[in-house]
Write a protein that holds these residues in place. Structure first.
Motif, mmCIF file in Angstrom:
data_model
loop_
_atom_site.group_PDB
_atom_site.id
_atom_site.type_symbol
_atom_site.label_atom_id
_atom_site.label_comp_id
_atom_site.label_asym_id
_atom_site.label_seq_id
_atom_site.Cartn_x
_atom_site.Cartn_y
_atom_site.Cartn_z
ATOM 1 N N GLU A 124 -4.891 46.362 20.212
ATOM 2 C CA GLU A 124 -4.442 44.972 20.081
ATOM 3 C C GLU A 124 -3.408 44.698 21.170
ATOM 4 O O GLU A 124 -2.382 45.380 21.251
ATOM 5 C CB GLU A 124 -3.820 44.760 18.693
ATOM 6 C CG GLU A 124 -3.286 43.374 18.442
ATOM 7 C CD GLU A 124 -2.640 43.248 17.068
ATOM 8 O OE1 GLU A 124 -2.015 42.202 16.814
ATOM 9 O OE2 GLU A 124 -2.741 44.202 16.258
ATOM 10 N N TYR A 125 -3.679 43.717 22.008
ATOM 11 C CA TYR A 125 -2.750 43.388 23.087
ATOM 12 C C TYR A 125 -1.407 42.895 22.558
ATOM 13 O O TYR A 125 -0.367 43.174 23.145
ATOM 14 C CB TYR A 125 -3.349 42.302 23.983
ATOM 15 C CG TYR A 125 -4.478 42.753 24.878
ATOM 16 C CD1 TYR A 125 -4.270 43.672 25.908
ATOM 17 C CD2 TYR A 125 -5.761 42.233 24.712
ATOM 18 C CE1 TYR A 125 -5.304 44.067 26.734
ATOM 19 C CE2 TYR A 125 -6.803 42.619 25.541
ATOM 20 C CZ TYR A 125 -6.572 43.539 26.550
ATOM 21 O OH TYR A 125 -7.605 43.922 27.378
ATOM 22 N N THR A 126 -1.441 42.116 21.490
ATOM 23 C CA THR A 126 -0.226 41.510 20.936
ATOM 24 C C THR A 126 0.194 42.291 19.702
ATOM 25 O O THR A 126 0.053 41.821 18.563
ATOM 26 C CB THR A 126 -0.478 40.031 20.602
ATOM 27 O OG1 THR A 126 -1.644 39.918 19.774
ATOM 28 C CG2 THR A 126 -0.694 39.224 21.872
ATOM 29 N N LEU A 127 0.723 43.468 19.923
ATOM 30 C CA LEU A 127 1.062 44.391 18.846
ATOM 31 C C LEU A 127 2.470 44.106 18.325
ATOM 32 O O LEU A 127 3.437 44.146 19.092
ATOM 33 C CB LEU A 127 0.971 45.826 19.375
ATOM 34 C CG LEU A 127 0.964 46.965 18.377
ATOM 35 C CD1 LEU A 127 -0.188 46.837 17.393
ATOM 36 C CD2 LEU A 127 0.874 48.299 19.117
ATOM 37 N N PRO A 128 2.609 43.807 17.032
ATOM 38 C CA PRO A 128 3.939 43.518 16.481
ATOM 39 C C PRO A 128 4.931 44.650 16.755
ATOM 40 O O PRO A 128 4.607 45.828 16.632
ATOM 41 C CB PRO A 128 3.676 43.374 14.973
ATOM 42 C CG PRO A 128 2.245 42.938 14.882
ATOM 43 C CD PRO A 128 1.550 43.660 16.004
ATOM 44 N N GLY A 129 6.118 44.269 17.147
ATOM 45 C CA GLY A 129 7.159 45.253 17.437
ATOM 46 C C GLY A 129 7.045 45.880 18.809
ATOM 47 O O GLY A 129 7.928 46.636 19.225
ATOM 48 N N VAL A 130 5.966 45.587 19.544
ATOM 49 C CA VAL A 130 5.763 46.140 20.887
ATOM 50 C C VAL A 130 5.797 45.020 21.914
ATOM 51 O O VAL A 130 6.629 45.002 22.820
ATOM 52 C CB VAL A 130 4.430 46.920 20.979
ATOM 53 C CG1 VAL A 130 4.199 47.430 22.404
ATOM 54 C CG2 VAL A 130 4.439 48.082 20.005
ATOM 55 N N THR A 131 4.895 44.069 21.804
ATOM 56 C CA THR A 131 4.893 42.881 22.657
ATOM 57 C C THR A 131 4.033 41.802 22.031
ATOM 58 O O THR A 131 3.082 42.103 21.313
ATOM 59 C CB THR A 131 4.379 43.185 24.076
ATOM 60 O OG1 THR A 131 4.437 41.996 24.875
ATOM 61 C CG2 THR A 131 2.936 43.650 24.047
ATOM 62 N N GLN A 132 4.384 40.580 22.286
ATOM 63 C CA GLN A 132 3.585 39.435 21.852
ATOM 64 C C GLN A 132 3.076 38.668 23.070
ATOM 65 O O GLN A 132 2.678 37.506 22.962
ATOM 66 C CB GLN A 132 4.420 38.516 20.953
ATOM 67 C CG GLN A 132 4.820 39.151 19.634
ATOM 68 C CD GLN A 132 3.634 39.319 18.691
ATOM 69 O OE1 GLN A 132 3.170 38.364 18.092
ATOM 70 N NE2 GLN A 132 3.143 40.559 18.571
ATOM 71 N N LEU A 222 -5.801 48.281 32.568
ATOM 72 C CA LEU A 222 -4.953 47.886 31.439
ATOM 73 C C LEU A 222 -3.697 48.741 31.447
ATOM 74 O O LEU A 222 -3.769 49.953 31.649
ATOM 75 C CB LEU A 222 -5.684 48.071 30.109
ATOM 76 C CG LEU A 222 -7.083 47.461 29.965
ATOM 77 C CD1 LEU A 222 -7.595 47.672 28.550
ATOM 78 C CD2 LEU A 222 -7.062 45.990 30.312
ATOM 79 N N VAL A 223 -2.557 48.092 31.215
ATOM 80 C CA VAL A 223 -1.278 48.797 31.252
ATOM 81 C C VAL A 223 -0.396 48.290 30.115
ATOM 82 O O VAL A 223 -0.329 47.076 29.860
ATOM 83 C CB VAL A 223 -0.552 48.570 32.596
ATOM 84 C CG1 VAL A 223 0.808 49.266 32.602
ATOM 85 C CG2 VAL A 223 -1.404 49.056 33.763
ATOM 86 N N GLY A 224 0.283 49.199 29.446
ATOM 87 C CA GLY A 224 1.263 48.775 28.441
ATOM 88 C C GLY A 224 1.315 49.695 27.240
ATOM 89 O O GLY A 224 0.364 50.435 26.948
ATOM 90 N N ASP A 225 2.417 49.609 26.513
ATOM 91 C CA ASP A 225 2.597 50.457 25.327
ATOM 92 C C ASP A 225 1.658 50.078 24.191
ATOM 93 O O ASP A 225 1.516 50.846 23.230
ATOM 94 C CB ASP A 225 4.055 50.379 24.858
ATOM 95 C CG ASP A 225 4.998 51.162 25.757
ATOM 96 O OD1 ASP A 225 4.529 52.122 26.411
ATOM 97 O OD2 ASP A 225 6.191 50.810 25.824
ATOM 98 N N PHE A 226 1.009 48.919 24.290
ATOM 99 C CA PHE A 226 0.041 48.545 23.257
ATOM 100 C C PHE A 226 -1.083 49.573 23.175
ATOM 101 O O PHE A 226 -1.730 49.729 22.132
ATOM 102 C CB PHE A 226 -0.545 47.156 23.552
ATOM 103 C CG PHE A 226 -1.588 47.131 24.627
ATOM 104 C CD1 PHE A 226 -2.937 47.223 24.314
ATOM 105 C CD2 PHE A 226 -1.226 47.041 25.973
ATOM 106 C CE1 PHE A 226 -3.905 47.213 25.302
ATOM 107 C CE2 PHE A 226 -2.187 47.022 26.967
ATOM 108 C CZ PHE A 226 -3.529 47.113 26.630
#
Length: 250
Positions: A124-132, A222-226
């Motif tokens: 999920e790209y918009t992961l709660p607590g990580v990034t929206q 794709l890059v990010g903690d998600f």
């Protein structure tokens, strides 16, 4: 005069085109498709009687002329674009050219490859607590990019790079200005095609992986903690969270 239908083909899997898009292909008298980006399996929806043109062999003027001639002959005309027409689909210039000629058009959205990539990774790209926040962009190559990738990296949001696999070293160099080297990254090639390949690694190793595996085109970065899949639970479905459809438990 019937409109020209600009249809998003989806990421490649013929079952991921919309119901409306498939119907229009079946009804079409003339189809101009992006042959370098759309697998031949998607053409199964096109009637054998339809005129079929591969736009990989055509320039802008030739494409517009075909669409205009078909529309003026009162044919059902489809311009089949890869993914969704609104993302790197040359949509604005096509709509502008058709409108100049008085040709009506209708855009039918498609499933973008960035959505298919997340589905394949079960993330999920918009992961709660990580990034929206999700950033969709590309690395500057022959096409200039007004936004500075180094500046965008400072947000550490979920990020998807289109049209950038051949510029992996430049991408990584810019992204490391904001993302830590161990940030999760994924290289998703030809997502949902039969020859799909997915590679995951730390951001700092992405260019090395792309070079080793020979990934140079038709791939997303794709890059990010998600990508870790670790986030806070959604408030919406928390049993103690009240909203207009449900009273939270005490």
């Amino acid at each position: 005069m019937r409109p020209v239908y600009i249809v998003g083909a989806g990421p490649g899997d013929p079952e991921l085109i919309t119901v409306k898009g498939a119907r229009l292909l079946r009804e079409a008298d003339l189809v101009v498709y992006a042959g370098s980006l759309i697998p031949s399996a998607l053409l199964q929806y096109v009637s054998p009687q339809a005129a079929l043109y591969n736009s990989a062999e055509l320039d802008r003027e030739e494409i517009v002329r075909l669409l205009e001639e078909g529309a003026r002959a009162d044919k059902t005309v489809v311009r089949l674009s890869s993914g969704d027409p609104s993302l790197y689909g040359a949509l604005a210039e096509l709509v502008s050219e058709l409108e100049k000629r008085g040709i009506p058009c209708e855009v039918v959205p498609g499933v973008s490859s960035f959505l298919a990539a997340a589905a394949r990774l079960k993330r999920e790209y918009t992961l709660p607590g990580v990034t929206q926040t999700l950033i969709l962009t590309r690395v500057a190559g022959r096409t200039p990019v007004p936004e500075d990738l180094r500046a965008l990296s400072q947000h550490r949001a979920s990020l998807c790079l289109f049209l950038s696999a051949s510029l992996a070293e430049e991408a990584v160099s810019a992204l490391l200005a904001g993302y830590p080297p161990d940030t999760p990254a994924a290289l998703v090639e030809r997502v949902t095609w039969p020859e799909e390949r997915i590679f995951t690694c730390p951001l700092a190793e992405l260019a090395q992986v792309a070079r080793r595996e020979g990934v140079t085109r038709t791939a997303l970065v794709l890059v990010g903690d998600f990508l870790k899949g670790e986030g806070a639970p959604s408030c919406l479905y928390d049993p103690h969270f009240s909203h207009s459809y449900r009273r939270g438990k005490k």
